[in-house]
Design a protein around this motif. Sequence first.
Motif, PDB file in Angstrom:
ATOM      1  N   ASP A 372     -46.169 -39.531  32.906  1.00  0.00           N
ATOM      2  CA  ASP A 372     -45.448 -39.070  34.526  1.00  0.00           C
ATOM      3  C   ASP A 372     -44.151 -38.476  34.376  1.00  0.00           C
ATOM      4  OD1 ASP A 372     -45.566 -39.504  37.889  1.00  0.00           O
ATOM      5  OD2 ASP A 372     -43.855 -40.180  36.995  1.00  0.00           O
ATOM      6  N   GLY A 373     -43.896 -37.455  35.061  1.00  0.00           N
ATOM      7  CA  GLY A 373     -42.490 -36.847  34.975  1.00  0.00           C
ATOM      8  C   GLY A 373     -41.481 -37.855  35.226  1.00  0.00           C
ATOM      9  N   GLY A 374     -41.475 -38.649  36.394  1.00  0.00           N
ATOM     10  CA  GLY A 374     -40.307 -39.488  36.807  1.00  0.00           C
ATOM     11  C   GLY A 374     -40.341 -40.537  35.762  1.00  0.00           C
ATOM     12  N   GLN A 375     -41.200 -41.075  34.965  1.00  0.00           N
ATOM     13  CA  GLN A 375     -41.288 -41.895  34.217  1.00  0.00           C
ATOM     14  C   GLN A 375     -40.687 -41.652  32.778  1.00  0.00           C
ATOM     15  OE1 GLN A 375     -42.169 -45.350  34.801  1.00  0.00           O
ATOM     16  NE2 GLN A 375     -42.084 -44.838  36.791  1.00  0.00           N
ATOM     17  N   PHE A 376     -40.901 -40.231  32.688  1.00  0.00           N
ATOM     18  CA  PHE A 376     -40.226 -39.787  31.440  1.00  0.00           C
ATOM     19  C   PHE A 376     -38.846 -39.387  31.566  1.00  0.00           C
ATOM     20  CE2 PHE A 376     -44.278 -38.404  28.568  1.00  0.00           C
ATOM     21  CZ  PHE A 376     -44.873 -39.720  28.730  1.00  0.00           C
ATOM     22  N   GLY A 377     -38.217 -39.638  32.722  1.00  0.00           N
ATOM     23  CA  GLY A 377     -36.870 -39.139  33.161  1.00  0.00           C
ATOM     24  C   GLY A 377     -36.633 -37.811  33.480  1.00  0.00           C
ATOM     25  N   MET A 378     -37.815 -37.273  33.747  1.00  0.00           N
ATOM     26  CA  MET A 378     -37.597 -35.826  34.186  1.00  0.00           C
ATOM     27  C   MET A 378     -37.502 -35.520  35.662  1.00  0.00           C
ATOM     28  SD  MET A 378     -40.768 -34.953  31.424  1.00  0.00           S
ATOM     29  CE  MET A 378     -40.637 -33.004  31.643  1.00  0.00           C
ATOM     30  N   GLY A 379     -37.430 -36.466  36.476  1.00  0.00           N
ATOM     31  CA  GLY A 379     -37.559 -36.006  38.064  1.00  0.00           C
ATOM     32  C   GLY A 379     -39.107 -36.016  38.338  1.00  0.00           C
ATOM     33  N   ALA A 380     -39.418 -35.395  39.394  1.00  0.00           N
ATOM     34  CA  ALA A 380     -40.687 -34.974  39.526  1.00  0.00           C
ATOM     35  C   ALA A 380     -41.321 -34.027  38.681  1.00  0.00           C
ATOM     36  CB  ALA A 380     -40.734 -34.324  41.201  1.00  0.00           C
ATOM     37  N   GLU A 381     -42.689 -33.858  38.830  1.00  0.00           N
ATOM     38  CA  GLU A 381     -43.341 -33.136  38.049  1.00  0.00           C
ATOM     39  C   GLU A 381     -44.284 -32.106  38.593  1.00  0.00           C
ATOM     40  OE1 GLU A 381     -47.514 -35.378  37.046  1.00  0.00           O
ATOM     41  OE2 GLU A 381     -45.732 -35.980  35.874  1.00  0.00           O
ATOM     42  N   ILE A 382     -44.776 -30.976  38.082  1.00  0.00           N
ATOM     43  CA  ILE A 382     -45.509 -29.977  38.572  1.00  0.00           C
ATOM     44  C   ILE A 382     -47.064 -30.352  38.050  1.00  0.00           C
ATOM     45  CG2 ILE A 382     -45.492 -27.958  36.805  1.00  0.00           C
ATOM     46  CD1 ILE A 382     -44.791 -26.224  39.407  1.00  0.00           C
ATOM     47  N   GLY A 383     -46.864 -30.955  37.075  1.00  0.00           N
ATOM     48  CA  GLY A 383     -48.338 -31.315  36.421  1.00  0.00           C
ATOM     49  C   GLY A 383     -48.235 -31.887  35.298  1.00  0.00           C
ATOM     50  N   ILE A 384     -49.319 -32.305  34.484  1.00  0.00           N
ATOM     51  CA  ILE A 384     -49.247 -32.614  33.270  1.00  0.00           C
ATOM     52  C   ILE A 384     -49.967 -31.636  32.470  1.00  0.00           C
ATOM     53  CG2 ILE A 384     -50.021 -34.445  31.524  1.00  0.00           C
ATOM     54  CD1 ILE A 384     -48.070 -35.478  33.412  1.00  0.00           C
ATOM     55  N   SER A 385     -49.421 -30.762  31.511  1.00  0.00           N
ATOM     56  CA  SER A 385     -50.221 -29.943  30.941  1.00  0.00           C
ATOM     57  C   SER A 385     -50.990 -30.426  29.575  1.00  0.00           C
ATOM     58  CB  SER A 385     -48.974 -28.801  30.242  1.00  0.00           C
ATOM     59  OG  SER A 385     -49.753 -27.946  29.579  1.00  0.00           O
ATOM     60  N   THR A 386     -52.087 -29.996  29.697  1.00  0.00           N
ATOM     61  CA  THR A 386     -52.842 -30.532  28.429  1.00  0.00           C
ATOM     62  C   THR A 386     -53.384 -29.537  27.626  1.00  0.00           C
ATOM     63  OG1 THR A 386     -54.801 -29.880  29.961  1.00  0.00           O
ATOM     64  CG2 THR A 386     -54.150 -32.243  29.956  1.00  0.00           C
ATOM     65  N   LYS A 388     -51.387 -26.290  24.713  1.00  0.00           N
ATOM     66  CA  LYS A 388     -50.195 -26.417  23.756  1.00  0.00           C
ATOM     67  C   LYS A 388     -49.322 -25.044  23.783  1.00  0.00           C
ATOM     68  CE  LYS A 388     -53.253 -28.652  20.379  1.00  0.00           C
ATOM     69  NZ  LYS A 388     -53.639 -28.477  18.913  1.00  0.00           N
ATOM     70  N   LEU A 389     -49.857 -24.212  24.626  1.00  0.00           N
ATOM     71  CA  LEU A 389     -48.879 -22.846  24.734  1.00  0.00           C
ATOM     72  C   LEU A 389     -48.012 -23.206  25.671  1.00  0.00           C
ATOM     73  CD1 LEU A 389     -51.277 -19.582  24.093  1.00  0.00           C
ATOM     74  CD2 LEU A 389     -49.641 -20.820  22.494  1.00  0.00           C
ATOM     75  N   HIS A 390     -46.623 -22.989  25.669  1.00  0.00           N
ATOM     76  CA  HIS A 390     -45.306 -22.910  26.421  1.00  0.00           C
ATOM     77  C   HIS A 390     -45.168 -24.480  26.826  1.00  0.00           C
ATOM     78  CE1 HIS A 390     -42.493 -21.913  29.550  1.00  0.00           C
ATOM     79  NE2 HIS A 390     -43.234 -22.668  30.504  1.00  0.00           N
ATOM     80  N   ALA A 391     -45.974 -25.258  27.339  1.00  0.00           N
ATOM     81  CA  ALA A 391     -45.544 -26.538  27.904  1.00  0.00           C
ATOM     82  C   ALA A 391     -46.817 -27.392  27.513  1.00  0.00           C
ATOM     83  CB  ALA A 391     -45.224 -26.493  29.251  1.00  0.00           C
ATOM     84  N   ARG A 392     -46.344 -28.761  27.341  1.00  0.00           N
ATOM     85  CA  ARG A 392     -47.423 -29.816  27.053  1.00  0.00           C
ATOM     86  C   ARG A 392     -46.787 -31.233  27.528  1.00  0.00           C
ATOM     87  NH1 ARG A 392     -50.214 -31.451  21.390  1.00  0.00           N
ATOM     88  NH2 ARG A 392     -52.516 -31.587  22.159  1.00  0.00           N
ATOM     89  N   GLY A 393     -47.809 -31.980  28.307  1.00  0.00           N
ATOM     90  CA  GLY A 393     -47.195 -32.878  28.916  1.00  0.00           C
ATOM     91  C   GLY A 393     -46.665 -32.819  30.258  1.00  0.00           C
ATOM     92  N   PRO A 394     -45.875 -33.867  30.794  1.00  0.00           N
ATOM     93  CA  PRO A 394     -45.268 -33.639  32.167  1.00  0.00           C
ATOM     94  C   PRO A 394     -44.308 -32.602  32.112  1.00  0.00           C
ATOM     95  CG  PRO A 394     -44.840 -35.897  31.488  1.00  0.00           C
ATOM     96  CD  PRO A 394     -45.429 -35.179  30.031  1.00  0.00           C
ATOM     97  N   MET A 395     -44.623 -31.672  33.128  1.00  0.00           N
ATOM     98  CA  MET A 395     -44.065 -30.261  33.286  1.00  0.00           C
ATOM     99  C   MET A 395     -42.745 -30.574  34.265  1.00  0.00           C
ATOM    100  SD  MET A 395     -46.865 -27.380  33.216  1.00  0.00           S
ATOM    101  CE  MET A 395     -45.689 -26.285  33.451  1.00  0.00           C
ATOM    102  N   GLY A 396     -41.457 -30.598  33.919  1.00  0.00           N
ATOM    103  CA  GLY A 396     -40.167 -30.782  34.716  1.00  0.00           C
ATOM    104  C   GLY A 396     -39.622 -29.766  34.713  1.00  0.00           C
ATOM    105  N   LEU A 397     -38.331 -29.765  34.955  1.00  0.00           N
ATOM    106  CA  LEU A 397     -37.478 -28.582  35.241  1.00  0.00           C
ATOM    107  C   LEU A 397     -37.593 -27.555  34.117  1.00  0.00           C
ATOM    108  CD1 LEU A 397     -34.392 -30.156  36.916  1.00  0.00           C
ATOM    109  CD2 LEU A 397     -36.265 -28.769  38.007  1.00  0.00           C
TER     110      LEU A 397
END
Length: 414
Positions: A372-386, A388-397
Amino acid sequence: MEYIQQFELARESSKQMHNLSAELVNKVLTDLAEEIVKQTVEILKANQLDLNNMDHSDPKYDRLLLNPDRVAAIAADIRNVATLKSPLGEVLENKVMENGLDISKIRVPLGVIGVIYEARPNVTLDVFALCLKTGNVAILKGGKDADETNRALLSIIHSVLAENKVDLGVVTLLPADRKATEELLSARAYVDVIIPRGSQGLIDFVRENSKVPVIETGAGIVHTYFDISGDLEKGKAILFNAKTRRVSVCNSLDCLLIHRERLNDLAMLVAPMAGKDVQLYADPAAFEALKGLYPEGLLHQAGPEDFGTEFLDYKLAIKTVSELDEALRHIASFSSRHSEAIIAEDDQKQTLFLNAVDAAAVYVNASTSFTDGGQFGMGAEIGISTQKLHARGPMGLSELTSYKWIVRGNGQVR
């Protein structure tokens, strides 16, 4: 308004985002958080209209449900985003070439982000907050199940934007129908990226039909492997939390893999779940180990369809394995590459699991509920990317940015 007009307005708004100061952005977010709390009663009234149209037994019901505590938590997330440092303008790389060119790689907004989501009204606010903070414009396409709630939330967002003299075009909510989805997926000239949040069916539809680049998020088929070296008390707490904390979210546990030599401990491992009426779908070895030790009405023989299923409900599959390699093969076959965990005290087993498992988040002796973005210290999240290109895991800022190269010269030619 015609869809093309809405998309054009969003694109025009994105061109003006660089004019918003960091102070104004943070003020908008802080004002929004305050207004969300003030308008809790009205938000819950709109939410109840949506809830009235959904079966309480539907797994999406919990995702749709808002209450005072959840509204307060959403507002807290927005305040948190306001306190975070914007990644915009961050210098990722800088070098001066032999010819004197000064070359920098800096973070910039993605541009116009389309988000398609189902019965998740919190996404309306999370996406807006994260996009505004990163200089992006949001085009939202919520599901019909949450339309009353989404429109109430958008009205509050627009009122706060108007009070702060910010262009309302920075966030648009499309109608909750299939036509709007089709139009958004075809808006390649106006939209830079599409992010779907919801079921595997929604994600598959978006990926297969979009003309706009897609970042896949959401679907989670989550496993936890209990090794021969696993600690029983840690395992009980971790498994109970991962399965029952909130069953309707993508990081909840779907399948327990257990080493054959620990079947005698299985009944104790899952005993707390009986208090939550968790239905267990066990393979033959696990079924025999649980027979008479877990409530009969909650224990079932597993079928092939129970493995590789995202339950989003009080249901758990159990698979017996003879070794770690067998657990790894099972995970590789059925994982959605979201979150996977091992419960083990053996350091070598931990390291092998971490290295071998291909997932956005891989855990040792901890609950997958932390993805979760909040639990990972990223604030809110836009989703969890599953992917590999561009973003992976909780998507924060930072995951909502791209980069560009800035080249400064003094008359150089090639």
